[in-house]
Design a protein around this motif. Structure first.
Motif, PDB file in Angstrom:
ATOM      1  N   GLY A 163      -8.577 -22.013  14.774  1.00 53.71           N
ATOM      2  CA  GLY A 163      -7.955 -20.732  14.431  1.00 53.71           C
ATOM      3  C   GLY A 163      -6.475 -20.877  14.162  1.00 53.71           C
ATOM      4  O   GLY A 163      -5.947 -20.321  13.185  1.00 53.71           O
ATOM      5  N   SER A 164      -5.783 -21.632  15.020  1.00 53.39           N
ATOM      6  CA  SER A 164      -4.346 -21.848  14.833  1.00 53.39           C
ATOM      7  C   SER A 164      -4.070 -22.575  13.528  1.00 53.39           C
ATOM      8  O   SER A 164      -3.152 -22.217  12.774  1.00 53.39           O
ATOM      9  N   LEU A 166      -5.991 -22.709  10.787  1.00 53.42           N
ATOM     10  CA  LEU A 166      -6.305 -21.879   9.625  1.00 53.42           C
ATOM     11  C   LEU A 166      -5.249 -20.810   9.407  1.00 53.42           C
ATOM     12  O   LEU A 166      -4.940 -20.457   8.259  1.00 53.42           O
ATOM     13  N   ILE A 167      -4.672 -20.283  10.482  1.00 54.01           N
ATOM     14  CA  ILE A 167      -3.583 -19.307  10.341  1.00 54.01           C
ATOM     15  C   ILE A 167      -2.374 -19.972   9.674  1.00 54.01           C
ATOM     16  O   ILE A 167      -1.781 -19.420   8.736  1.00 54.01           O
ATOM     17  N   LEU A 168      -2.004 -21.151  10.168  1.00 61.61           N
ATOM     18  CA  LEU A 168      -0.879 -21.880   9.567  1.00 61.61           C
ATOM     19  C   LEU A 168      -1.169 -22.236   8.115  1.00 61.61           C
ATOM     20  O   LEU A 168      -0.286 -22.137   7.250  1.00 61.61           O
ATOM     21  N   LEU A 169      -2.407 -22.655   7.841  1.00 61.89           N
ATOM     22  CA  LEU A 169      -2.790 -23.006   6.472  1.00 61.89           C
ATOM     23  C   LEU A 169      -2.731 -21.785   5.560  1.00 61.89           C
ATOM     24  O   LEU A 169      -2.291 -21.876   4.402  1.00 61.89           O
ATOM     25  N   GLY A 170      -3.167 -20.630   6.072  1.00 57.69           N
ATOM     26  CA  GLY A 170      -3.117 -19.395   5.292  1.00 57.69           C
ATOM     27  C   GLY A 170      -1.689 -18.970   4.980  1.00 57.69           C
ATOM     28  O   GLY A 170      -1.392 -18.535   3.857  1.00 57.69           O
ATOM     29  N   ILE A 171      -0.796 -19.109   5.964  1.00 60.36           N
ATOM     30  CA  ILE A 171       0.623 -18.783   5.739  1.00 60.36           C
ATOM     31  C   ILE A 171       1.199 -19.703   4.677  1.00 60.36           C
ATOM     32  O   ILE A 171       1.913 -19.255   3.762  1.00 60.36           O
ATOM     33  N   ARG A 172       0.896 -20.988   4.780  1.00 66.36           N
ATOM     34  CA  ARG A 172       1.397 -21.956   3.796  1.00 66.36           C
ATOM     35  C   ARG A 172       0.903 -21.614   2.394  1.00 66.36           C
ATOM     36  O   ARG A 172       1.688 -21.590   1.435  1.00 66.36           O
ATOM     37  N   PHE A 173      -0.391 -21.369   2.274  1.00 63.50           N
ATOM     38  CA  PHE A 173      -0.955 -21.048   0.969  1.00 63.50           C
ATOM     39  C   PHE A 173      -0.328 -19.782   0.393  1.00 63.50           C
ATOM     40  O   PHE A 173       0.007 -19.728  -0.799  1.00 63.50           O
ATOM     41  N   GLY A 174      -0.174 -18.762   1.232  1.00 62.54           N
ATOM     42  CA  GLY A 174       0.422 -17.508   0.760  1.00 62.54           C
ATOM     43  C   GLY A 174       1.847 -17.685   0.273  1.00 62.54           C
ATOM     44  O   GLY A 174       2.232 -17.129  -0.762  1.00 62.54           O
TER      45      GLY A 174
END
Length: 211
Positions: A163-164, A166-174
């Motif tokens: 979860g941690s 994927l959250i970091l990955l989502g922030i990076r992608f955004g």
């Protein structure tokens, strides 16, 4: 009084890896404190990554070698942490293979990024995209490092770790998409191909290994 035998863990080498990570962080902070701080908080502040991209920093600078090494160390340790011990006969040897693979993969991906930019004649535009992508990956690795420490020495829960991440990955992608939206929208087809080949496919390979 009966002596209690001390059980030696087989994962002392993981502690050494975390120590190496701390040493790399120390030298980054010692060598370029403002730059290290900029990467550390770039998820929550605007302008640092973009400014660094416009400055065209040297790839083989001391700071870049340090943070690149830290990134490879952290990402390979994250992947190895998720691999069940039953799938590895020797954890240290399997990690050596894994960190070598991670290093080679990141080198190849960088070369492919450069090749695509030359092929599409987008060198001036793609450089900014590549640097923001790599810069935010460095930030992701800095934040992932303490999460790995918590996981290994405290809250050992795979859902927490995934979860941690994927959250970091989502922030990076955004953030990458937001800072390059004009380029991405203009060349959406090529961006989707790139995303599938070099960003999503490795995650599926990792999941396949973990099954």
């Amino acid at each position: 009084m009966q002596a209690i035998p001390r059980e030696l863990t087989q994962n002392n080498w993981i502690t050494m890896l975390f120590l190496i990570g701390f040493i790399l962080l120390f030298f980054m902070k010692l060598y370029k404190p403002s730059r290290f701080l900029g990467y550390s908080i770039s998820f929550f502040t605007r302008g640092f990554i973009e400014k660094r991209a416009e400055e065209k920093p040297a790839i083989f600078s001391t700071f870049h070698v340090l943070i690149y090494s830290f990134c490879v160390l952290t990402l390979s340790l994250f992947i190895h942490t998720l691999i069940p011990e039953t799938q590895t006969q020797n954890n240290l040897i399997s990690y050596i293979y894994l960190i070598s693979f991670t290093f080679i993969y990141m080198i190849i991906r960088s070369l492919l990024d450069y090749s695509f930019s030359k092929l599409l004649n987008l060198s001036d535009y793609i450089r900014y995209f590549i640097f923001t992508k790599v810069g935010y990956l460095y930030t992701l690795s800095i934040w992932l490092f303490p999460i790995l420490i918590i996981y290994n020495y405290g809250y050992k829960n795979n859902n927490f770790l995934w979860g941690s991440f994927l959250i970091l990955l989502g922030i990076r992608f955004g953030l990458v998409f937001y800072n390059n939206k004009k380029l991405i929208i203009k060349h959406l087809f090529y961006f989707i191909l790139y995303l599938c080949a070099l960003e999503i496919a490795p995650l599926f390979i990792i999941l396949k290994i973990l099954k």
